[in-house]
Design an enzyme around this catalytic site. Structure first.
Site, short mmCIF file in Angstrom:
data_model
loop_
_atom_site.label_atom_id
_atom_site.label_comp_id
_atom_site.label_asym_id
_atom_site.label_seq_id
_atom_site.Cartn_x
_atom_site.Cartn_y
_atom_site.Cartn_z
N CYS A 1 -15.81 17.20 -12.78
CA CYS A 1 -17.07 17.87 -13.01
C CYS A 1 -17.14 18.38 -14.45
O CYS A 1 -16.17 18.30 -15.20
CB CYS A 1 -17.23 19.05 -12.07
SG CYS A 1 -17.09 18.63 -10.33
N GLY B 1 -20.30 13.94 -14.01
CA GLY B 1 -20.72 14.11 -12.63
C GLY B 1 -22.20 13.88 -12.49
O GLY B 1 -22.97 14.44 -13.27
N ASN C 1 -14.42 23.25 -12.43
CA ASN C 1 -13.99 21.86 -12.58
C ASN C 1 -12.51 21.82 -12.26
O ASN C 1 -11.73 22.56 -12.85
CB ASN C 1 -14.25 21.39 -14.02
CG ASN C 1 -13.57 20.06 -14.34
OD1 ASN C 1 -13.14 19.83 -15.45
ND2 ASN C 1 -13.48 19.19 -13.36
N GLY C 2 -12.13 20.96 -11.32
CA GLY C 2 -10.71 20.85 -11.01
C GLY C 2 -10.46 20.77 -9.53
O GLY C 2 -11.36 20.43 -8.75
N CYS D 1 -4.73 16.50 -18.71
CA CYS D 1 -4.89 15.24 -17.98
C CYS D 1 -5.03 14.06 -18.95
O CYS D 1 -5.98 14.01 -19.74
CB CYS D 1 -6.14 15.34 -17.11
SG CYS D 1 -6.68 13.78 -16.42
N TYR E 1 -10.27 7.86 -19.84
CA TYR E 1 -11.51 7.46 -19.17
C TYR E 1 -12.60 8.52 -19.07
O TYR E 1 -13.76 8.24 -19.34
CB TYR E 1 -11.18 6.95 -17.76
CG TYR E 1 -12.41 6.70 -16.94
CD1 TYR E 1 -13.21 5.58 -17.17
CD2 TYR E 1 -12.81 7.61 -15.96
CE1 TYR E 1 -14.37 5.37 -16.45
CE2 TYR E 1 -13.98 7.40 -15.23
CZ TYR E 1 -14.73 6.28 -15.48
OH TYR E 1 -15.89 6.07 -14.77
N SER F 1 -16.38 2.50 -21.33
CA SER F 1 -15.19 3.34 -21.53
C SER F 1 -14.02 2.61 -22.19
O SER F 1 -13.11 3.26 -22.70
CB SER F 1 -14.75 3.97 -20.21
OG SER F 1 -14.69 2.98 -19.21
N ASP G 1 -9.31 -3.31 -20.59
CA ASP G 1 -9.96 -2.25 -19.81
C ASP G 1 -9.15 -0.98 -19.96
O ASP G 1 -7.98 -1.01 -20.33
CB ASP G 1 -10.11 -2.66 -18.33
CG ASP G 1 -11.24 -1.86 -17.65
OD1 ASP G 1 -11.85 -0.99 -18.30
OD2 ASP G 1 -11.51 -2.13 -16.47
N ASP G 2 -9.80 0.16 -19.69
CA ASP G 2 -9.11 1.44 -19.92
C ASP G 2 -8.10 1.76 -18.85
O ASP G 2 -7.05 2.32 -19.12
CB ASP G 2 -10.14 2.57 -20.05
CG ASP G 2 -11.07 2.63 -18.86
OD1 ASP G 2 -10.75 3.32 -17.89
OD2 ASP G 2 -12.12 1.94 -18.90
N CYS H 1 -3.58 11.71 -7.50
CA CYS H 1 -3.82 12.90 -8.32
C CYS H 1 -4.26 14.03 -7.40
O CYS H 1 -5.14 13.84 -6.57
CB CYS H 1 -4.93 12.63 -9.33
SG CYS H 1 -5.42 14.13 -10.21
N CYS I 1 -0.38 15.69 -18.73
CA CYS I 1 -0.07 15.34 -17.36
C CYS I 1 -0.12 13.82 -17.28
O CYS I 1 -1.07 13.20 -17.73
CB CYS I 1 -1.09 15.93 -16.39
SG CYS I 1 -0.83 15.35 -14.69
N CYS J 1 -0.08 10.66 -12.33
CA CYS J 1 -0.52 9.49 -11.58
C CYS J 1 0.20 8.22 -12.02
O CYS J 1 0.22 7.23 -11.31
CB CYS J 1 -2.04 9.33 -11.62
SG CYS J 1 -2.76 9.44 -13.24
P1 5GP Z 1 -10.97 -0.20 -10.57
O1 5GP Z 1 -12.13 -1.09 -10.77
O2 5GP Z 1 -9.66 -0.80 -10.91
O3 5GP Z 1 -11.00 0.39 -9.19
O4 5GP Z 1 -11.16 1.08 -11.52
C1 5GP Z 1 -10.94 1.01 -12.90
C2 5GP Z 1 -12.21 0.79 -13.63
O5 5GP Z 1 -13.18 1.72 -13.17
C3 5GP Z 1 -12.11 1.01 -15.13
O6 5GP Z 1 -12.94 0.05 -15.74
C4 5GP Z 1 -12.69 2.39 -15.36
O7 5GP Z 1 -13.40 2.42 -16.59
C5 5GP Z 1 -13.61 2.60 -14.17
N1 5GP Z 1 -13.60 3.91 -13.51
C6 5GP Z 1 -14.67 4.42 -12.85
N2 5GP Z 1 -14.38 5.62 -12.35
C7 5GP Z 1 -13.10 5.90 -12.68
C8 5GP Z 1 -12.23 7.02 -12.42
O8 5GP Z 1 -12.59 8.01 -11.82
N3 5GP Z 1 -10.99 6.93 -12.93
C9 5GP Z 1 -10.55 5.85 -13.62
N4 5GP Z 1 -9.31 5.84 -14.09
N5 5GP Z 1 -11.33 4.80 -13.87
C10 5GP Z 1 -12.59 4.81 -13.40
FE1 SF4 Z 2 -5.02 13.35 -14.84
FE2 SF4 Z 2 -3.45 11.63 -13.58
FE3 SF4 Z 2 -2.62 14.12 -14.03
FE4 SF4 Z 2 -4.55 13.65 -12.27
S1 SF4 Z 2 -2.41 13.00 -12.12
S2 SF4 Z 2 -4.51 15.26 -13.81
S3 SF4 Z 2 -5.66 11.95 -13.25
S4 SF4 Z 2 -3.08 12.54 -15.55
MG MG Z 3 -14.62 0.74 -17.07
#
Ligand code: 5GP
Ligand code: SF4
Ligand code: MG
Length: 457
Positions: free
Chosen positions: A12, A38, A112-113, A246, A252, A293, A355-356, A392, A440, A443
């Site tokens: 959030c 959000g 937020n959290g 985080c 992302y 992203s 991709d990120d 997480c 952190c 994950c």
């Molecule tokens: P996936 O498609 O593998 O389930 O999720 C990764 C992709 O979704 C990445 O392209 C990322 O930019 C996007 N994405 C959307 N929401 C999230 C989120 O809450 N966390 C992360 N790490 N990626 C997200």
């Molecule tokens: Fe961020 Fe991953 Fe740590 Fe959760 S576990 S706070 S998503 S680094």
């Molecule tokens: Mg993406």
């Protein structure tokens, strides 16, 4: 029950403004710039020094506020919130800020959290007679503050905050003061700024740029900031722990124009992309990212690899973030709606697709197909963060372990599943080297900086 509590208050955004003639408007614009954090609900509480007034609702900032509803929110102070809920916990009552009326004055909180001892605290408070109206963690802080030892509010807040475990950035508003608090590890981002004669606090500094505020500093882990007629006061409610921002905020969540702990998010992502090029040099023709992203990381990769960066994928502006769709089948449709490959760019080419992050693997699978359908000769998928293998507990919607693709499959299995010519993830070591602050990385590594499971109070 655990899933219900855990599913709340995901990435959030929170905001607060003190001493500005159009405080609620400032909050409204700030919430626009935090909208990426959000999209399921938004709210503003404004104070005219005597009464707190609220407007909140489900949906986007533009949907929740009208010119008329803003007119009612008078006063020189306000807090705001944008809500991202996961785990299926919706409902108007959970939209924040939460506003509490009491004989000792009104009080509003936005969070937020995710508190990792929420269940235990709720149980304890209910035993003592509290009745909860929402599933939001913010309500726990309100009850703890109200039930604690008597005395001035800052002291009671400090006592209450010290009882919380997990990740939190809170903003709180009373008629006579604005408060901001950050968890002892600083897992969530929170910054302090100056706007004219007043002050602002925000989850991200991109809000400061939009409203013309000057970034003063980030809120420290374990710090309670009190802003009142006398100015800014800082208190420490927890011994300073190892800082653990985080990593996903850089990877992302946050906007590229925000700065976290002094490092610009776009710059950080570019560095992650460069590190990826060092770890996975590939004989290719073009580099492309997945809008929006991963574009910074793709640019970084191309720059370091000496390859052209191209727009191989285009995103429709008018579809929400993938994760907002509640079910896997809808999510896959969402990805289809959102992205198209650019034939003129990828046809006959060996493509590196950066991709990120990879969570469920939905995006990667879909995009490899899109690129191949558009004529790409080779598709190399590179992820600018390590494999996400652990849940997480601090607010990111990482679901249970069985939904995390990398927790259940080897990299080679994932490569086959997404039909890629190669697949690589940035190593934990190279990720760490990009950053100066404590992070952190739970994950990726399973090493949790703060208590991660429900435990006794
Ligand atoms: P996936 O498609 O593998 O389930 O999720 C990764 C992709 O979704 C990445 O392209 C990322 O930019 C996007 N994405 C959307 N929401 C999230 C989120 O809450 N966390 C992360 N790490 N990626 C997200
Ligand atoms: Fe961020 Fe991953 Fe740590 Fe959760 S576990 S706070 S998503 S680094
Ligand atoms: Mg993406």
């Amino acid at each position: 029950m655990l899933a219900e509590l855990r599913g709340l208050n995901e990435a959030c955004g929170v905001f607060g403004v003190w001493n500005h003639p159009r405080a609620s408007q400032i909050a409204y614009y700030a919430l626009h710039s935090l909208q990426h954090r959000g999209q399921e609900g938004a709210g503003i509480v404004a104070s005219d020094g005597e009464t707190l007034r609220i407007r909140k609702g489900q949906g986007l900032v533009t949907e929740v506020f009208s010119a008329e509803s803003m007119d009612r929110l008078h006063g020189r102070a306000a807090i705001g919130h944008v809500r991202y809920s996961a785990g299926g916990v919706n409902g108007f009552e959970n939209v924040q800020p939460l506003l509490f009326r009491s004989q000792s004055g009104d009080f509003a909180i936005a969070h937020n959290g995710n508190l990792t001892n929420a269940r235990a605290l709720r149980g304890m408070l209910e035993e003592e007679g509290s009745i909860f109206q929402t599933a939001a963690d913010a309500e726990i802080l309100a009850h703890l503050t109200k039930r604690g030892r008597k005395g001035p509010l800052p002291e009671r807040l400090m006592d209450a905050l010290a009882k919380l475990a997990g990740a939190y950035a809170f903003v709180m508003l009373k008629e006579d003061a604005l408060y901001a608090a950050l968890d002892p590890h600083g897992i969530k981002p929170l910054s302090l700024g100056r706007l004219g004669e007043g002050y602002v606090v925000s989850s991200e500094t991109c809000a400061f740029d939009l409203i013309g505020a000057e970034h003063l500093r980030d809120v420290e882990p374990g710090e309670l900031i009190i802003i009142d007629a006398e100015g800014v006061h800082s208190r420490s409610f927890a011994s300073s722990e190892q800082e653990a921002l985080c990593t996903m905020e850089y990877v992302y969540f946050s906007r590229p124009d925000s700065n976290l702990r002094g490092l610009n998010v776009h710059t950080a992502r570019k560095k992650l992309g460069k590190a990826l090029a060092a770890e996975f040099p590939i004989d290719a023709d073009v580099v492309t990212g997945v809008p929006d992203s991963s574009l910074s990381a793709a640019i970084g990769y191309a720059e370091a690899a000496g390859l052209p960066y191209e727009l191989g994928l285009i995103k429709s502006r008018y579809v929400g973030r993938t994760f907002i769709e509640p079910s896997q089948s809808l999510r896959e449709q969402g990805v289809k709606l959102k992205l198209s490959a650019v034939r003129g760019v990828v046809e006959g080419k060996r493509v590196v697709m950066v991709d990120d992050s990879l969570v469920r693997g939905t995006t990667g699978r879909r995009i490899t197909t899109l690129l191949r359908e558009a004529g790409a000769r080779e598709v190399h998928v590179l992820i600018a963060s390590p494999t996400i293998q652990y849940p997480c507990y601090y607010g990111m919607d990482t679901l249970s372990t069985d939904e995390l693709a990398a927790a259940n499959h080897s990299v080679e299995e994932l490569r086959q599943m997404m039909n890629a010519d190669s697949l690589g993830f940035l190593s934990v070591e190279r990720t760490q080297r990009v950053f100066q602050c404590g992070l952190c990385m739970a994950c990726f590594t399973g090493e949790y900086p703060a208590r991660e499971v429900e435990a006794d109070v």
